[in-house]
Design an enzyme around this catalytic site. Structure first.
Site, PDB file in Angstrom:
ATOM      1  CD  GLU A 293     -14.090  13.027 -41.621  1.00  0.00           C
ATOM      2  OE1 GLU A 293     -13.228  12.127 -41.546  1.00  0.00           O
ATOM      3  OE2 GLU A 293     -14.011  14.109 -40.995  1.00  0.00           O
ATOM      4  CG  HIS A 294     -16.078   9.378 -37.773  1.00  0.00           C
ATOM      5  ND1 HIS A 294     -15.368   8.410 -37.114  1.00  0.00           N
ATOM      6  CD2 HIS A 294     -15.351  10.511 -37.646  1.00  0.00           C
ATOM      7  CE1 HIS A 294     -14.261   8.927 -36.616  1.00  0.00           C
ATOM      8  NE2 HIS A 294     -14.229  10.211 -36.915  1.00  0.00           N
TER       9      HIS A 294
ATOM     10  CD  GLU B 250     -11.482   9.773 -34.371  1.00  0.00           C
ATOM     11  OE1 GLU B 250     -11.728  10.944 -34.712  1.00  0.00           O
ATOM     12  OE2 GLU B 250     -11.656   8.801 -35.127  1.00  0.00           O
TER      13      GLU B 250
END
Length: 490
Positions: A105-106, A182
């Protein structure tokens, strides 16, 4: 001279304005008084709830030859949201590749083979559009909010993103640093940590125990090969829904999809279609005691039903009866939720909320609360006491909860992005978009006996999964909490 006259004139005007304002206030006051006596006048323009349900635009669904489902809801909005929802997420990973979906996704937002590096983001920005994405345990999504006229361009960009993701090595190293940062930040959100622990214990030994983000070790070790293999396996047309909502035409959407979603990697090789293995639920607990933290976070859940089970509507009504509470709520002791009233009166917790988290074939039904170290035992006793729903739900409680649920159901379709997500999620979960009228009929059918019967089926004498983080010395032994699951009959 003329000046004083002018001043006097302006004062007269001011006085006249004051009198007019006073009269209008009186008129408004008397109108308000009449409204109180006679009730509000029916507004000609306001549609009733029933009309709103019937007037919802229909959802059109077309399945392309390669298996891609294209779905849309047309409205006269000047903007639209278009997105691709994929049946893929951390549940489809094994312990070694856990985190691949989140990494992909990143990377997907960081350039494609056709638009390398920041070119992709620049092109989205040049449309004045918003690009976003998220990964959950069973879904991955990428969506663009843009002007309605730019819908075909948005479809082309999304097709490029899911078919030609570059996954460049240099970009991967940059994102690895971002993800590790994160992960550190996520550790400070104790609510998320508690729910991750709850999954880890409830679904131990299965893929639903994985966190969405993966482990630090996995992220450090993840190679380009892992990501390529993940994309090749999961980003296939039959596992995807292209959904759109807003000022668009379904025919144009289908034409754009036929034109762009046609890449060769789209068809699945016969044997490589990923199948989900059943994730068994285990009554168990995880305690991460840390007396240095100021507040205890505790979650308790029993196994709930999967997405398509009709019991979900009844369980959601049960949750609306339990209600939720936060110290910032107004109303003091005058809360509709009995548990909220107790929480205020006895200062039991900072917040609590029930939850019903669904997956394709299982779910977690329970509650989560945050409390001071010395209130843990009392709050747990009262929260488990709310499981009296098994035996003593009243019709008036059910009626209030049903209205709350109807309100939440309509409110969640506010704006094109939420409608778009709703369409895609329904197609992935139920195989069709369930109209609001049908949801409303299901909610209307629920009565107190149904709530008592369904709650007994899931709660009574079942082994719970428990996750507790922070200063939790006061939390009773697992066997004591387990035995409280059948005291609820008393």
């Amino acid at each position: 001279g003329p000046a004083p006259a002018h001043a006097h004139g302006s004062r007269a005007v001011r006085l006249r304005k004051k009198k007019m304002a006073a009269r209008s206030v009186c008129r408004a006051g008397s109108a308000a008084g009449r409204a109180l006596l006679w009730g509000p006048r029916p507004s000609v323009s306001a549609a009733t709830y029933a009309q709103t349900l019937q007037n919802m635009p229909e959802t059109q669904v077309t399945t392309l030859e390669n298996g891609l489902r294209v779905a849309s809801e047309e409205s006269n909005h000047p903007t639209c949201t278009v997105g691709v929802w994929i049946k893929a997420g951390s549940r489809y990973e094994d312990p070694k590749t856990n985190g691949a979906a989140f990494f992909v996704e990143h990377m997907a937002l960081k350039g494609t083979k056709k638009r390398p590096g920041s070119d992709f983001e620049k092109e989205v920005e040049s449309l004045g559009a918003h690009l976003n994405g998220y990964t959950s345990r069973e879904q991955t999504a990428f969506y663009i909010k843009a002007l309605s006229k730019d819908m075909p361009k948005a479809v082309e960009l999304l097709s490029d993103l899911v078919q030609n993701c570059a996954l460049e090595e240099s970009q991967m190293e940059k994102e690895r640093v971002v993800i590790l940062q994160e992960l550190k930040e996520m550790d400070s959100n104790l609510t998320d940590v508690t729910f991750d622990y709850l999954h880890a214990t409830a679904y131990q030994g299965t893929s639903l125990a994985h966190t969405v983000e993966g482990t630090t070790d996995n992220i450090k070790r993840m190679t380009r090969g892992h990501l390529v293999s993940y994309v090749d396996t999961h980003f296939k047309a039959p596992r995807m829904v292209l959904a759109a909502a807003g000022g668009i035409s379904h025919k144009e959407l289908v034409d754009a999809a036929k034109q762009h979603f046609t890449g060769p990697p789209f068809t699945s090789k016969g044997d490589s279609v990923p199948t989900l293995r059943r994730c068994r639920f285990t009554g168990s607990e995880i305690r991460a005691r840390d007396d240095a933290l100021p507040l205890a976070h505790i979650a308790l859940a029993v196994e709930g039903p999967g997405w398509a089970d009709p019991d979900n509507v009844v369980l959601n009504v049960a949750n609306a009866i339990i209600g939720r509470y936060d110290r910032t709520f107004g109303g003091g002791k005058n809360q509709s939720s009995k548990l909220a009233t107790l929480a205020v009166e006895h200062n039991l917790c900072h917040s609590f909320e029930p939850f019903n988290t669904c997956y394709s074939d299982t779910g977690l039904f329970g509650f989560h609360f945050v409390s001071d170290p010395l209130s843990v035992d009392d709050m747990m006793f009262c929260a488990q006491g709310e499981m009296r729903l098994c035996t003593s739900t009243t019709e008036s409680e059910v009626a209030r909860a049903k209205n709350y649920l109807r309100n939440a159901m309509v409110a969640q379709l506010d704006g094109t992005t939420r409608v778009c997500e709703n369409i895609a999620s329904h197609l992935l979960h139920y195989g069709r978009r369930i109209p609001l009228e049908e949801w409303d009929a299901r909610i209307s059918a629920v009565d107190a006996k149904m709530v008592r019967d369904v709650c007994s089926k899931y709660i009574y004498d079942k082994c719970p999964a428990i996750a507790a983080v922070g200063p939790i010395e006061q939390l009773l032994d697992y066997n004591r909490l387990r035995s409280a699951m059948y005291w609820v009959r008393l």
